[in-house]
Design an enzyme around this catalytic site. Structure first.
Site, mmCIF file in Angstrom:
data_model
loop_
_atom_site.group_PDB
_atom_site.id
_atom_site.type_symbol
_atom_site.label_atom_id
_atom_site.label_comp_id
_atom_site.label_asym_id
_atom_site.label_seq_id
_atom_site.Cartn_x
_atom_site.Cartn_y
_atom_site.Cartn_z
ATOM 1 N N ASP A 35 3.735 -1.542 -40.229
ATOM 2 C CA ASP A 35 2.901 -0.357 -40.415
ATOM 3 C C ASP A 35 3.157 0.256 -41.792
ATOM 4 O OD1 ASP A 35 1.215 1.743 -39.964
ATOM 5 O OD2 ASP A 35 2.125 2.364 -38.081
ATOM 6 N N ASP A 36 2.114 0.358 -42.608
ATOM 7 C CA ASP A 36 2.184 1.037 -43.916
ATOM 8 C C ASP A 36 3.080 0.334 -44.936
ATOM 9 O OD1 ASP A 36 0.572 2.896 -42.718
ATOM 10 O OD2 ASP A 36 1.879 4.609 -43.053
ATOM 11 N N CYS A 68 -4.775 2.788 -39.876
ATOM 12 C CA CYS A 68 -4.137 2.040 -38.783
ATOM 13 C C CYS A 68 -5.103 1.610 -37.682
ATOM 14 C CB CYS A 68 -3.024 2.879 -38.148
ATOM 15 S SG CYS A 68 -1.749 3.452 -39.279
ATOM 16 N N HIS A 90 -1.747 1.797 -30.587
ATOM 17 C CA HIS A 90 -2.589 2.741 -31.343
ATOM 18 C C HIS A 90 -4.083 2.490 -31.178
ATOM 19 C CE1 HIS A 90 -2.607 5.463 -35.200
ATOM 20 N NE2 HIS A 90 -3.020 6.090 -34.110
ATOM 21 N N ASP A 144 -0.716 -3.506 -41.714
ATOM 22 C CA ASP A 144 -2.045 -3.067 -41.273
ATOM 23 C C ASP A 144 -2.872 -2.478 -42.405
ATOM 24 O OD1 ASP A 144 -0.462 -0.806 -41.450
ATOM 25 O OD2 ASP A 144 -0.984 -0.015 -39.476
ATOM 26 N N GLN A 145 -2.225 -1.949 -43.445
ATOM 27 C CA GLN A 145 -2.898 -1.484 -44.654
ATOM 28 C C GLN A 145 -1.843 -1.281 -45.723
ATOM 29 O OE1 GLN A 145 -3.560 1.085 -41.874
ATOM 30 N NE2 GLN A 145 -1.465 1.709 -42.292
#
Length: 611
Positions: free
Chosen positions: A70-71, A110, A171, A377-378
């Site tokens: 994540d991130d 996300c 999420h 995810d990004q």
């Protein structure tokens, strides 16, 4: 010698007879070519195709291991050029297989990015893209989520006999109408086992780490209170001077309802951690709120145990780390060990976890029967800075912007794939690829048919990974900011240019900065963006940092490119069907009757059943 069709179950469209395989191997060993193009073509036709097909077909129903962080910034990893963060296990994974240097997340946020990843479709097709400022799910008791009619790769692989587990972050919603209908839960989308957090890891989940709502409260609450105050005072004055008679009872009811609403909001935000930060095993809450102590180690142990239980059967494992999204955390063994504070500690612990999973595959002789994929995810959240001034966001390398934007820093993510014996080691692929490509790639290698009743925007990566084709099937990629088409990437056939057209760009704040620091994230409409007419045009093949927009004076094909992109946009828009928005106001608000709670509201939804 004759090419033979082997039917729809083959990993590629064509194969060859065993006589041709044997004969072509001999040719490959003895012939040399002075013409490089002729050599490449000959190699693809006679040397690589037969052996590539044979390698895939020799592995019946390979295991699939997917890592999603994540991130994480693309510049945070050694295999993408970082020299100060230690990621030896992820770097080893890169050496084992393919490194995608232009791997693109379908969204810079996300929730929509994960929806696209699981379904192989742009999130706007499933209603998982917002028309408003809020582009992710914030509350466990909201009714939005991945629609039940969407088909995930887990669901298709489950039908092929795979055991599928999701460990970590989901999420994508929980409930629709009741607190126990689990309509959006991972177990309703093809996973047999879930151990993780159904919503998100945010600063509010960890005492002392601030609040993600702070900027919003500062932005809107004072204005709302001023409006209420001015309205109340105006009514009182008008009533006093006799210009407007307001009955006391309705006025009192209005004040009472306002007070109750404010009280409910205060109760919710004061108890946000208990209501939204909980850990589940399958359909049961086992820790509410969750404890950060050894959390990554617990996820890792769950993943290794799942692999151990399925040594003799095909499995799909999605290990979806809540790291390195804030609130940051690291186990005691990793705290203070990196050169980049708590963020670096979290990255290095995540790398350790990846190493443990790879070790488990080696230990149980599963590596050559397992396709492994690693991504984020990004892009990194560049605006993440703690109250003490410590940088809590990652590094996007040379790329502009970050999370919540469609500048390259927000969507260009790590993409690593390894499958010993099938994917050649230590190769780099510079073609545009998407996280949506994982859907058709793993579904096909699992032997499942792709859905025929919907558009799948991803493409099978195996021909590109094995050198069967040298160019990505993505001629166009569409970059959405929530539900708004923000930019388009065009890679013309037989061209090195990769054009990127922006219809609007975010307004960074403060002006001249590298992100939207005043609002914590960039938004997609209104005064938060600047529209461009004509659109901004970049050639990423020569300007990957997006520093120098082209003009008709500097690029002779300027209008030609814009016309081609507009035609692609028109065709893409025509393919979109109207679907219910999962981010409509009624789907994102907190609904008390949907609140998952392992005890009772009187006990503030507290429990700890985690052994």
């Amino acid at each position: 010698m004759q090419l033979l069709s082997v039917g729809k179950n083959s990993a590629t469209a064509w194969s060859v007879s065993m006589d041709l395989v044997k004969h072509s191997k001999g040719i490959c060993d003895t012939f040399t070519f002075s013409n490089r193009r002729m050599m490449t073509l000959f190699h693809l036709m006679f040397c690589l195709w037969p052996t590539s097909n044979a390698k895939i077909e020799n592995v019946s129903k390979p295991n699939i291991v997917l890592f999603m962080v994540d991130d994480l910034g693309i510049g945070d990893l050694g295999c993408y050029g970082n020299t100060s963060l230690r990621t030896p296990n992820i770097d080893k994974l890169a050496k084992r297989g393919a490194t995608l240097t232009q791997h693109i997340a379908a969204s810079p946020l996300c929730t929509p990015s994960r929806a696209a990843f699981l379904t192989g479709r742009y999130p706007v097709r499933s209603g998982m893209a917002s028309l408003y400022r809020i582009g992710v799910f914030l509350f466990s008791a909201s009714s939005g989520g991945l629609p039940t009619e969407e088909i995930t790769f887990a669901k298709l692989m489950q039908q092929e006999g795979y055991s599928a587990a999701l460990i970590g972050k989901w999420h994508l919603g929980i409930n629709c109408n009741r607190s126990d209908d689990f309509c959006h839960h991972p177990l309703n989308h093809g996973f047999d086992y879930f151990y993780g957090i159904p919503v998100n890891n945010v600063r509010d989940c960890k005492p002392g780490h601030g609040s993600v709502f702070a900027s919003g409260i500062k932005m809107y609450v004072p204005t709302a209170l001023q409006i209420i105050g001015v309205a109340s005072l105006s009514l009182a004055v008008l009533h006093y001077v006799g210009l407007l008679r307001v009955p006391h009872r309705p006025l009192g009811c209005c004040f009472l309802m306002t007070a109750m609403l404010l009280g409910l909001l205060l109760f919710f935000f004061y108890n946000f951690r208990n209501l939204n930060c909980f850990l589940m095993r399958n359909l049961s809450i086992i820790q509410q709120p969750w404890s950060y102590e050894n959390l990554t180690q617990r996820f890792t142990e769950e993943a290794t145990q799942f692999i151990k239980r399925n040594v003799n059967a095909p499995f799909l494992l999605l290990l979806s780390y809540p790291q390195v999204h804030t609130a940051l955390y690291a186990s005691e063994a990793f705290q203070g060990k990196s050169k980049h504070g708590l963020y670096g500690d979290a990255v290095e612990e995540m790398d350790w976890s990846v190493g443990q999973i790879l070790h488990s595959l080696d230990k149980w002789s599963l590596s050559e029967r397992t396709l492994v994929y690693f991504t984020s995810d990004q892009g990194a959240h560049v605006e993440e800075i703690s109250s003490s001034g410590e940088v809590h966001g990652g590094f996007n390398g040379i790329y502009k912007g970050g999370k919540s934007t469609n500048w390259e820093g927000g969507i260009r993510v790590p993409g690593l794939l390894s499958w010993p014996g099938v994917i050649e080691p230590d190769i780099h692929i510079d073609e545009p690829t998407s996280n949506m490509d994982i859907f058709p790639t793993i579904v096909k290698v699992a032997g499942a048919p792709l859905p025929k009743d919907r558009i799948i925007d991803g493409h099978d990566l195996m021909p590109l990974l094995q050198g069967i084709t040298l160019q990505s099937k993505h001629e166009f990629l569409f970059h959405y900011c929530n539900a708004y088409l923000n930019a388009v990437r065009w890679h013309p056939r037989n061209s090195k240019s990769i054009w990127k057209v922006f219809f609007f760009t975010p307004n960074f704040s403060p002006e001249g900065s590298s992100g939207c620091y005043d609002s914590h994230v960039c938004f997609c409409h209104g005064n938060f963006i600047t529209h461009h007419d004509p659109p901004l045009l970049f050639d990423l093949s020569t300007d990957p940092e997006e520093k120098n927009p082209l003009t008709p004076a500097t690029e002779t094909r300027f209008y030609e490119v814009l016309r081609a992109v507009q035609e692609a946009v028109n065709n893409h828009t025509e393919s979109l069907l109207a679907v219910p928005s999962q981010f409509a106001l009624g789907n994102i608000l907190w609904k008390p009757w949907l609140q998952p709670c392992c005890s009772s509201f009187l006990q503030f939804c507290f429990c700890n059943h985690e052994s």
